[in-house]
Design an enzyme around this catalytic site. Structure first.
Site, PDB file in Angstrom:
ATOM      1  N   LYS A 161       0.776  -1.174   0.027  1.00 12.12           N
ATOM      2  CA  LYS A 161      -0.099   0.205  -0.016  1.00 12.12           C
ATOM      3  C   LYS A 161       0.695   1.373  -0.012  1.00 12.12           C
ATOM      4  O   LYS A 161       0.662   2.202  -0.751  1.00 12.12           O
ATOM      5  CB  LYS A 161      -0.932   0.121   1.232  1.00 12.12           C
ATOM      6  CG  LYS A 161      -1.934  -1.112   1.245  1.00 12.12           C
ATOM      7  CD  LYS A 161      -2.971  -0.820   2.270  1.00 12.12           C
ATOM      8  CE  LYS A 161      -4.180  -2.010   2.063  1.00 12.12           C
ATOM      9  NZ  LYS A 161      -3.887  -3.241   2.217  1.00 12.12           N
ATOM     10  N   ASP A 184       9.134  -6.769  -5.460  1.00 10.78           N
ATOM     11  CA  ASP A 184       8.343  -7.250  -4.152  1.00 10.78           C
ATOM     12  C   ASP A 184       7.906  -8.529  -4.845  1.00 10.78           C
ATOM     13  O   ASP A 184       7.238  -8.728  -5.827  1.00 10.78           O
ATOM     14  CB  ASP A 184       7.025  -6.462  -4.183  1.00 10.78           C
ATOM     15  CG  ASP A 184       6.384  -6.956  -2.989  1.00 10.78           C
ATOM     16  OD1 ASP A 184       6.028  -8.307  -2.749  1.00 10.78           O
ATOM     17  OD2 ASP A 184       5.667  -6.087  -2.235  1.00 10.78           O
ATOM     18  N   ALA A 206      10.151   2.325   6.872  1.00 11.77           N
ATOM     19  CA  ALA A 206       9.322   1.095   6.939  1.00 11.77           C
ATOM     20  C   ALA A 206       9.586   0.720   8.397  1.00 11.77           C
ATOM     21  O   ALA A 206       9.047   0.882   9.232  1.00 11.77           O
ATOM     22  CB  ALA A 206       9.984  -0.012   5.796  1.00 11.77           C
ATOM     23  N   ARG A 207      10.977  -0.152   8.475  1.00 12.32           N
ATOM     24  CA  ARG A 207      11.234  -0.649   9.736  1.00 12.32           C
ATOM     25  C   ARG A 207      12.830  -0.685   9.812  1.00 12.32           C
ATOM     26  O   ARG A 207      13.386  -0.994   9.049  1.00 12.32           O
ATOM     27  CB  ARG A 207      10.800  -2.288   9.639  1.00 12.32           C
ATOM     28  CG  ARG A 207       9.409  -2.382  10.286  1.00 12.32           C
ATOM     29  CD  ARG A 207       8.984  -1.924  11.706  1.00 12.32           C
ATOM     30  NE  ARG A 207       7.597  -1.836  12.199  1.00 12.32           N
ATOM     31  CZ  ARG A 207       6.738  -1.073  11.834  1.00 12.32           C
ATOM     32  NH1 ARG A 207       7.201   0.267  11.456  1.00 12.32           N
ATOM     33  NH2 ARG A 207       5.603  -0.896  12.252  1.00 12.32           N
ATOM     34  N   GLU A 223      14.458   2.174  19.184  1.00 14.21           N
ATOM     35  CA  GLU A 223      13.783   3.444  19.102  1.00 14.21           C
ATOM     36  C   GLU A 223      13.380   3.573  20.475  1.00 14.21           C
ATOM     37  O   GLU A 223      12.830   2.851  21.270  1.00 14.21           O
ATOM     38  CB  GLU A 223      12.530   3.436  18.243  1.00 14.21           C
ATOM     39  CG  GLU A 223      12.872   3.166  16.767  1.00 14.21           C
ATOM     40  CD  GLU A 223      11.681   3.351  15.657  1.00 14.21           C
ATOM     41  OE1 GLU A 223      10.586   3.361  16.299  1.00 14.21           O
ATOM     42  OE2 GLU A 223      11.870   3.231  14.335  1.00 14.21           O
ATOM     43  N   HIS A 253      10.294   8.630  13.830  1.00 25.35           N
ATOM     44  CA  HIS A 253       9.297   7.732  13.375  1.00 25.35           C
ATOM     45  C   HIS A 253       7.948   8.581  13.397  1.00 25.35           C
ATOM     46  O   HIS A 253       6.901   8.334  13.947  1.00 25.35           O
ATOM     47  CB  HIS A 253       9.183   6.601  14.696  1.00 25.35           C
ATOM     48  CG  HIS A 253       8.576   5.317  13.901  1.00 25.35           C
ATOM     49  ND1 HIS A 253       8.690   4.394  14.552  1.00 25.35           N
ATOM     50  CD2 HIS A 253       7.343   5.236  13.293  1.00 25.35           C
ATOM     51  CE1 HIS A 253       7.931   3.221  13.695  1.00 25.35           C
ATOM     52  NE2 HIS A 253       7.304   3.916  12.961  1.00 25.35           N
ATOM     53  N   LEU A 254       8.071   9.332  12.281  1.00 26.05           N
ATOM     54  CA  LEU A 254       7.078  10.150  11.830  1.00 26.05           C
ATOM     55  C   LEU A 254       6.135  10.008  10.828  1.00 26.05           C
ATOM     56  O   LEU A 254       5.134  10.763  10.383  1.00 26.05           O
ATOM     57  CB  LEU A 254       7.432  11.749  11.967  1.00 26.05           C
ATOM     58  CG  LEU A 254       8.319  12.549  13.006  1.00 26.05           C
ATOM     59  CD1 LEU A 254       8.805  13.846  12.400  1.00 26.05           C
ATOM     60  CD2 LEU A 254       7.221  12.507  14.200  1.00 26.05           C
ATOM     61  N   GLY A 255       6.436   8.832  10.376  1.00 25.26           N
ATOM     62  CA  GLY A 255       5.620   8.396   9.123  1.00 25.26           C
ATOM     63  C   GLY A 255       4.266   8.662   9.096  1.00 25.26           C
ATOM     64  O   GLY A 255       3.634   8.940   8.143  1.00 25.26           O
ATOM     65  N   ALA A 256       3.691   8.079  10.223  1.00 25.49           N
ATOM     66  CA  ALA A 256       2.203   8.125  10.413  1.00 25.49           C
ATOM     67  C   ALA A 256       1.615   9.219  11.109  1.00 25.49           C
ATOM     68  O   ALA A 256       0.323   9.627  11.575  1.00 25.49           O
ATOM     69  CB  ALA A 256       1.609   6.964  10.921  1.00 25.49           C
TER      70      ALA A 256
END
Length: 607
Positions: free
Chosen positions: A214, A234, A294-295, A324, A343-346
Site C-alpha cells: 500500500k 516485491d 518502513a522498519r 527506538e 518515526h513520524l511516518g504516520a
C-alpha cells in the site's frame, strides 16, 4: 460423480505420535462460558425452536461488557468508539510487568509500535484476551505465534496512515536531494554555504521502491508525478497492478544496481531482517540515496555507516531505527550525511484520527463476532463467503461434536477424514472455516481448550489430530455450496456400535435443509433429524409400537420430545431411532428405555 484426491491439511509429524484421549465423561458445553475464544458470528435463518438464539459462535455473553486496554495514545475519535461498546482503560507507558498484571482482566488490547506484546503477555491473560489491535501497519512488536496458540486474533490498521507514510517518504527524499536539513543548520549557525549545498534533481532519475504494498505503491504514484522512472521489487506484488501505475517489477539485484534512489517499504520479518547489509550495498550504484520509513531492522545499521563513509551511499534519510529511540551516541544518527526523524511516518492529524477509527472498528468488530478484514493471524474469508456458508459452518461443528461423543471412552482420536460433496469446483469452495469448526466440534467436548478459526489448526496439530479433506464433485447446479458433509473417525471403538460404517469407522453425515443443519446418516443408517438441542440414538428391532413405548418413558419423566425419526435397513430388521429432546434425561430414564424389549443399544448426545 468423481472424487478429488484427498489432501493432508494437518500434520503431527513434529509431535509425538499420540492420539488425544477421549474422556469417559464428556463435557458437552456449547461454549456459553467466559472467557470465550470464538472470533466470528454468523446469522442463520431460524425457525420455531431455534428462534430464541442465533446460530453463532459467540464471543461474549450478552450481558457482559468487554474491557479494552489501550496501552498507547489513541485518537479521541477511536477511544469514543470503543467507549460506546466496552469498558475502556487507557493506561500508557506501562512496564511489561504492569501490562502482564492488567491483561488478565482485559478482553482486548490496543497498542502502537512501542509496546511489546510477547508470549508472557498472552500467558498472563489466562485465556481471556481475545483481540490485539495494532494501531498501524507493522506487527513485529506482537508475537503472532503466541497469539495464535492462545486463540487470540491480531488485527492492524493498514490503510489509514498509508498516505501519510508515503508523503513522509517523499518529503525525506526531496529533503535529501536539496540538502534541506543541512542547509537549515548551516544558516542558523550564521553560515551561507550555497556552493557546498548544491543538490540533485529528481526528474529522469530512477527510484527503486523496495516493497510494493500500500505505502510503496503510493510512493511510486507520487514519484511518477515528480517525473521519476520507478522500478519496484516485491516477490508478492502483482505485475498487472504495477503496470497500471507505470512501474516495472524487477529482481532484488536489478533494483539495487539500477537505482539512483532507493525507498524501503517492506515489513520486518526473519527474511527481511538486515536485508540491506554490506553485500547489498556493494551491489548499488556509487552515490545512491536511501530512504527508510518502513522498519529500522531491515537495514544493518553498522553496514550503512560503512557505506556512507565510503561514499557508496551518498545520503540516507531515516524515520525508523533498529532501536527506538536510538542511542544518543549513535554513529548513524550523528552522521553528517544522514537526515533523521523520530518515526513520524504516520504522524499527521488526519492519519492519527484515521488509524484510531480503523483499529477501533476492527477490534470492536472482532469482539462482536465479525471476522476482521485486517486480521493478520487468521485466514481471510470474505464476508459474502461467510454468509453463504453460515448454516454449513454450524453443521460442521455439530457433526464434529456428534462424532467425538460416539467414541468409546479410552479410545484415542488421531485420524479424521472430512468429505465435502459439492457441484462446485474445488477452487470455488473455501473449506477453511468448515475445517476449523469441525476441529472445534471434535476437540472442545473432550478438553478444556477453546477452539476458533485462529487456533484450530494449531490446537489440532498440538493434540496429534490429523485431519484430511476430500472433495466429491457432483453433477448439477453449483448454486448451493455443498450437498453434504461427512465426518469419519478411524481406528477407534464406538459407544454406539451402529455408528460404525462398513469400513469400520465412526461415520456421521449431514446436510443443510431450510438453512438448518440436519443429521442424515449415522454409520450405515439413513436418518433425517434436525441438529438442535440434544439427541437420543437407539438401535432397535424394527417393529410396531416402538416410537410409542420410548415416547411414553420420556413423557413419564417429563422430558419433552421435539422430534422422532426412524431409519432402517429393511422392514422388520434393524433400525435406528433418533429422538430430539429439550431436556437432558436422567440415567434412570435412559436405563428404562434400554430395558424396552427390542432396544439393542442406546446413547445420549449433547449438541
Amino acid at each position: 460423480m468423481a472424487a478429488t484426491a484427498s489432501s493432508n491439511l494437518l500434520s503431527a509429524s513434529s509431535l509425538k505420535n499420540k492420539p488425544f484421549p477421549i474422556s469417559s465423561s464428556l463435557s458437552s458445553s456449547l461454549s456459553w462460558r467466559l472467557p470465550l475464544s470464538n472470533i466470528f458470528s454468523v446469522n442463520v435463518a431460524v425457525t420455531r425452536r431455534v428462534a430464541k438464539r442465533r446460530a453463532s459462535f459467540v464471543v461474549l455473553a450478552m450481558d457482559a461488557k468487554p474491557t479494552i486496554l489501550v496501552a498507547e495514545k489513541l485518537g479521541e475519535a477511536g477511544v469514543n468508539l470503543l467507549k460506546g461498546f466496552a469498558n475502556v482503560d487507557c493506561s500508557y507507558n506501562m512496564t511489561l510487568e504492569d501490562l502482564c498484571t492488567k491483561i488478565s482482566l482485559c478482553d482486548a488490547l490496543i497498542v502502537r509500535s512501542a509496546t511489546k506484546v510477547n508470549r508472557e503477555v498472552f500467558e498472563s491473560s489466562g485465556g481471556r484476551l481475545k483481540v490485539v489491535g495494532r494501531a498501524g501497519v507493522g506487527i513485529d512488536n506482537v508475537d503472532l505465534s503466541a497469539a495464535t496458540e492462545h486463540g487470540c486474533l491480531v488485527v492492524n490498521a493498514p490503510t489509514a496512515n498509508t498516505v501519510a507514510a508515503a508523503e513522509h517518504a517523499i518529503a525525506l527524499l526531496t529533503a535529501m536531494t536539496r540538502n534541506i536539513a543541512r542547509a537549515d543548520a548551516s544558516v542558523k549557525a550564521g553560515k551561507w554555504e550555497r556552493n557546498k549545498l548544491v543538490g540533485v534533481s529528481l526528474v529522469g532519475k530512477t527510484l527503486a521502491v523496495m516493497g510494493f504494498g500500500k505505502v510503496g505503491s503510493e510512493v511510486a504514484r507520487r514519484a511518477k508525478g515528480l517525473g521519476m522512472h520507478v522500478i519496484a521489487h516485491d516477490p508478492y506484488a502483482s505485475a498487472d497492478r504495477a503496470r497500471a501505475i507505470g512501474v516495472e517489477l524487477v529482481s532484488f539485484d536489478e533494483a539495487l544496481s539500477n537505482a539512483d534512489f532507493i525507498s524501503l517499504h517492506m515489513p520486518l520479518t526473519p527474511a527481511t531482517s538486515k536485508m540491506f547489509n554490506d553485500e547489498s550495498f556493494a551491489k548499488m550504484k556509487k552515490g545512491v540515496l536511501i530512504v527508510n520509513v518502513a522498519r529500522g531492522g531491515v537495514i544493518d545499521e553498522e553496514a550503512l555507516v560503512r557505506a556512507l563513509d565510503s561514499r557508496v551511499v551518498a545520503q540516507a534519510a531515516l524515520d525508523v531505527f533498529t532501536e527506538e529511540p536510538p542511542p544518543k551516541d549513535s554513529k548513524l544518527v550523528q552522521h553528517e550525511m544522514v537526515t533523521v526523524t523520530p518515526h513520524l511516518g504516520a504522524s499527521t492529524t488526519e492519519a492519527q484520527e484515521g488509524v484510531a477509527i480503523e483499529i477501533a472498528e476492527a477490534v470492536l468488530g472482532a469482539l462482536k463476532g465479525e471476522l476482521a478484514a485486517t486480521a493478520v493471524n487468521a485466514p481471510m474469508v470474505p464476508a459474502e463467503v461467510l454468509s453463504e456458508l453460515a448454516p454449513f459452518i454450524l453443521l460442521a461443528e455439530k457433526l464434529g461434536r456428534l462424532a467425538v461423543q460416539l467414541v468409546a471412552g479410552g479410545s484415542g482420536v488421531k485420524s479424521v477424514k472430512v468429505t465435502y460433496a459439492s457441484a462446485r469446483a474445488p477452487d470455488d469452495l473455501d473449506t477453511r472455516v468448515l475445517r476449523a469448526m469441525i476441529s472445534k466440534g471434535l476437540i472442545e467436548p473432550i478438553s478444556n481448550v477453546f477452539v476458533n478459526l485462529v487456533n484450530a489448526d494449531f490446537i489440532a496439530k498440538q493434540r496429534g489430530l490429523r485431519i484430511t479433506e476430500e472433495r466429491i464433485l457432483l453433477d448439477g447446479s453449483p448454486e448451493n455450496p455443498l450437498d453434504f458433509i461427512q465426518v469419519q473417525i478411524a481406528n477407534v471403538e464406538s459407544k454406539f456400535a451402529s455408528a460404525i460404517s462398513e469400513a469400520g469407522e465412526i461415520k456421521v453425515e449431514g446436510k443443510v435443509k431450510d438453512r438448518l443443519p440436519h443429521l442424515t446418516k449415522v454409520g450405515s443408517f439413513d436418518v433425517d433429524v434436525s441438529l438442535e438441542g440434544s439427541l437420543i440414538l437407539c438401535r432397535q428391532v424394527d417393529q410396531p409400537g416402538m416410537i410409542g413405548k420410548v415416547g411414553s418413558v420420556l413423557g413419564e419423566e417429563n422430558v419433552n420430545v421435539s422430534f422422532m425419526s426412524v431409519g432402517r435397513i429393511a422392514p422388520r430388521r434393524q433400525a435406528v431411532m433418533t429422538i430430539g429432546v429439550d431436556e437432558e434425561p436422567s440415567r434412570e430414564t435412559l436405563k428404562k428405555i434400554g430395558e424396552i424389549p427390542a432396544i439393542e443399544e442406546i446413547v445420549f448426545l449433547k449438541l
